[in-house]
Design an enzyme around this catalytic site. Structure first.
Site, short mmCIF file in Angstrom:
data_model
loop_
_atom_site.label_atom_id
_atom_site.label_comp_id
_atom_site.label_asym_id
_atom_site.label_seq_id
_atom_site.Cartn_x
_atom_site.Cartn_y
_atom_site.Cartn_z
N TYR A 143 0.86 -1.18 0.00
CA TYR A 143 0.00 0.00 0.00
C TYR A 143 0.90 1.23 0.00
O TYR A 143 1.85 1.31 0.78
CB TYR A 143 -0.89 0.00 1.24
CG TYR A 143 -1.77 1.22 1.39
CD1 TYR A 143 -1.52 2.17 2.39
CD2 TYR A 143 -2.86 1.44 0.55
CE1 TYR A 143 -2.34 3.28 2.54
CE2 TYR A 143 -3.67 2.56 0.70
CZ TYR A 143 -3.41 3.47 1.69
OH TYR A 143 -4.21 4.58 1.84
N ASP A 238 9.34 3.08 -0.92
CA ASP A 238 8.32 3.74 -0.11
C ASP A 238 8.61 3.41 1.35
O ASP A 238 8.28 2.32 1.83
CB ASP A 238 6.92 3.27 -0.52
CG ASP A 238 5.86 3.89 0.36
OD1 ASP A 238 4.66 3.64 0.11
OD2 ASP A 238 6.20 4.62 1.32
N LYS A 266 4.87 9.54 8.50
CA LYS A 266 4.76 8.97 9.85
C LYS A 266 5.82 9.48 10.82
O LYS A 266 5.76 10.61 11.31
CB LYS A 266 4.74 7.44 9.75
CG LYS A 266 3.52 6.91 8.96
CD LYS A 266 3.48 5.41 8.87
CE LYS A 266 2.42 4.93 7.90
NZ LYS A 266 1.08 4.86 8.48
P1 KE4 Z 1 -0.66 8.55 4.47
O1 KE4 Z 1 -1.23 9.25 3.28
O2 KE4 Z 1 -1.70 7.71 5.19
O3 KE4 Z 1 0.10 9.49 5.42
O4 KE4 Z 1 0.47 7.52 3.96
C1 KE4 Z 1 0.12 6.55 3.01
C2 KE4 Z 1 1.09 5.40 3.08
C3 KE4 Z 1 2.09 5.30 2.12
N1 KE4 Z 1 2.99 4.30 2.15
C4 KE4 Z 1 2.96 3.36 3.12
C5 KE4 Z 1 3.98 2.26 3.11
C6 KE4 Z 1 1.96 3.41 4.14
O5 KE4 Z 1 1.94 2.45 5.09
C7 KE4 Z 1 1.01 4.45 4.12
C8 KE4 Z 1 -0.10 4.55 5.15
N2 KE4 Z 1 -0.23 3.45 6.05
C9 KE4 Z 1 -1.55 3.19 6.59
C10 KE4 Z 1 -1.43 2.04 7.60
N3 KE4 Z 1 -1.38 0.79 6.99
C11 KE4 Z 1 -2.16 4.41 7.20
C12 KE4 Z 1 -3.38 4.15 8.05
C13 KE4 Z 1 -4.63 4.65 7.40
O6 KE4 Z 1 -4.77 4.53 6.18
O7 KE4 Z 1 -5.48 5.18 8.15
#
Ligand code: KE4
Length: 427
Positions: A143, A238, A266
């Site tokens: 993801y 990523d 994060k």
């Molecule tokens: P954000 O747009 O949520 O800040 O980041 C997206 C993203 C990009 N790349 C990786 C490897 C990520 O894990 C994420 C976001 N992770 C999720 C948790 N699995 C965020 C939690 C959510 O979507 O509420």
């Protein structure tokens, strides 16, 4: 009105779709009512009914120093006194950028965004603009945020809800996205042999954390690096989740592989909205205002967010921080594996630095297919048993867990006791 998790959830759903600001928080996969949190401190959060939980979600990774760390709160408060946002350059952006580059030198140039999604979306556009090639490769179960081109067979919430792609993404946006199998070296080689000169970018979580925790094999990642160099494709790590968590040099430091571009999020914001994309100077020079690839953001580099990120990274740079956090995480993982062996292999666990996976399978999965064969219903029952015992895991069998420096050995041992009791209650 007495505020319970249920009444707050009922009220939230009258105004916010699903009652949540992000789908994974809605407990749809595990059932039941999300806990509405009123405060966090150290390793714990407290819900609307005053119940405390040992927290292994940690805002899905950012809170590596625990909730409301005094140094982070002080830095944020001080920055806020001077103004919340200017839309003009500040020294705070320079300082955090320099600190990130000092820790991860492959980011010769970098730019801030306000989320990981913006970071990966920008990195992808940049790679396409730099190479002039539209085709990209991602891996099933990984993801990278919710940009259209990346919502194809993705992990995290999409996997949780069993719809690995999203409605609303036009075929034109997804048609250039090739989805391969994570850790499948032969398939990667075959794909590049067939169409490598058309591949603009490969984007990967070197340690996948959105299909539970599945580390990339060294051979898989080294092959990816070699093929991208050979065919002139941009390799994007990523590291939104792994950055500053799995190793002092992030995943690229752990594996000794230098990507062309990297994305962070994060931890680098310490709980405030911060993302980064960065990498090779010759590629980053293509970003506006220097080059033709447009990218922008009203709150990018926000001074209060910069202060939170700087204070958090400074905590992680303290001598022995990562080592201690990894030892703490190993204590949890070793304890879970002992319980798994005692209870007939119902669970197993693994970690990479302070990211861990808890699996309802006899052994940790090495690929997406093995992840999908885990006992999802067993996890869901376990999740609620642990919640009742004051331990809050991620509400999905397809998410990684996180440790903070605020957790203690006593907290880990209490977590292990709760895990053993929860599994025995479900036998
Ligand atoms: P954000 O747009 O949520 O800040 O980041 C997206 C993203 C990009 N790349 C990786 C490897 C990520 O894990 C994420 C976001 N992770 C999720 C948790 N699995 C965020 C939690 C959510 O979507 O509420």
């Amino acid at each position: 009105m007495n505020k319970t998790n249920e009444t707050l959830f009922e009220r939230a759903q009258q105004v916010i779709p699903g009652g949540v600001s992000s789908p994974v928080r809605a407990f749809r996969a595990v059932g039941g009512t999300p806990r509405f949190i009123v405060r966090g401190h150290g390793p714990r959060v407290w819900d609307a009914q005053g119940k405390a939980y040992l927290d292994y979600v940690l805002s899905w990774g950012p809170l590596i120093a625990g909730h409301a760390h005094p140094a982070v709160v002080e830095a944020v408060s001080r920055a806020a006194q001077g103004g919340l946002s200017f839309g003009m350059p500040t020294e705070a952006e320079i300082e955090l950028a320099e600190l990130i580059r000092a820790s991860v030198p492959s980011l010769e140039r970098l730019r801030f965004t306000s989320s990981g999604t913006e970071a990966t979306m920008s990195a992808l556009r940049l790679a396409r603009g730099f190479t002039g090639r539209s085709r990209i490769i991602k891996f099933e179960g990984c993801y990278h945020g919710h940009a259209d081109a990346l919502l194809v067979k993705a992990g995290s919430g999409l996997l949780t809800f069993g719809n690995p792609s999203s409605a609303g993404v036009p075929a034109e946006a997804a048609q250039h996205t090739l989805v391969l199998d994570f850790n499948n070296v032969a398939q990667l080689e075959e794909t590049f042999a067939r169409e490598g000169d058309q591949i603009g970018a490969v984007i990967v979580e070197a340690v996948a954390g959105n299909m539970n925790l599945v580390p990339g094999s060294a051979e898989f990642l080294q092959t990816m690096r070699r093929l991208c160099s050979q065919y002139g494709s941009v390799l994007i790590f990523d590291e939104v989740m792994t950055g500053f968590r799995v190793h002092p040099g992030s995943a690229q430091g752990l594996y000794g592989i230098t990507p062309d571009l990297t994305t962070f999020g994060k931890v680098i914001g310490g709980g405030m909205p911060v993302g980064v994309f960065g990498g090779r100077k010759d590629i980053m020079q293509c970003v506006a205002p220097l080059g033709p690839v447009y990218q922008a953001g009203t709150l990018s580099g926000n001074p209060v967010a910069m202060a939170a990120g700087m204070a958090t990274l400074n905590l992680t740079l303290a001598p022995g921080f990562h080592e201690r956090l990894t030892v703490l995480t190993r204590r949890l993982v070793d304890g879970l594996n002992l319980i798994g062996r005692d209870l007939g292999g119902r669970i197993s666990a693994s970690n990479v630095g302070s990211m861990f996976g808890l699996y309802f399978s006899a052994a940790p999965p090495a690929d997406f297919a093995q992840v999908m064969s885990a006992d999802r219903e067993g996890f869901n029952r376990f999740f609620h048993q642990m919640l009742e015992r004051g331990v809050h895991l991620a509400p999905s069998a397809f998410e990684a867990g996180f440790m903070s420096s605020a957790h203690t050995e006593e907290d880990i041992d209490a977590t292990l006791a709760a895990a053993r009791a929860s599994l025995e209650a479900d036998s």
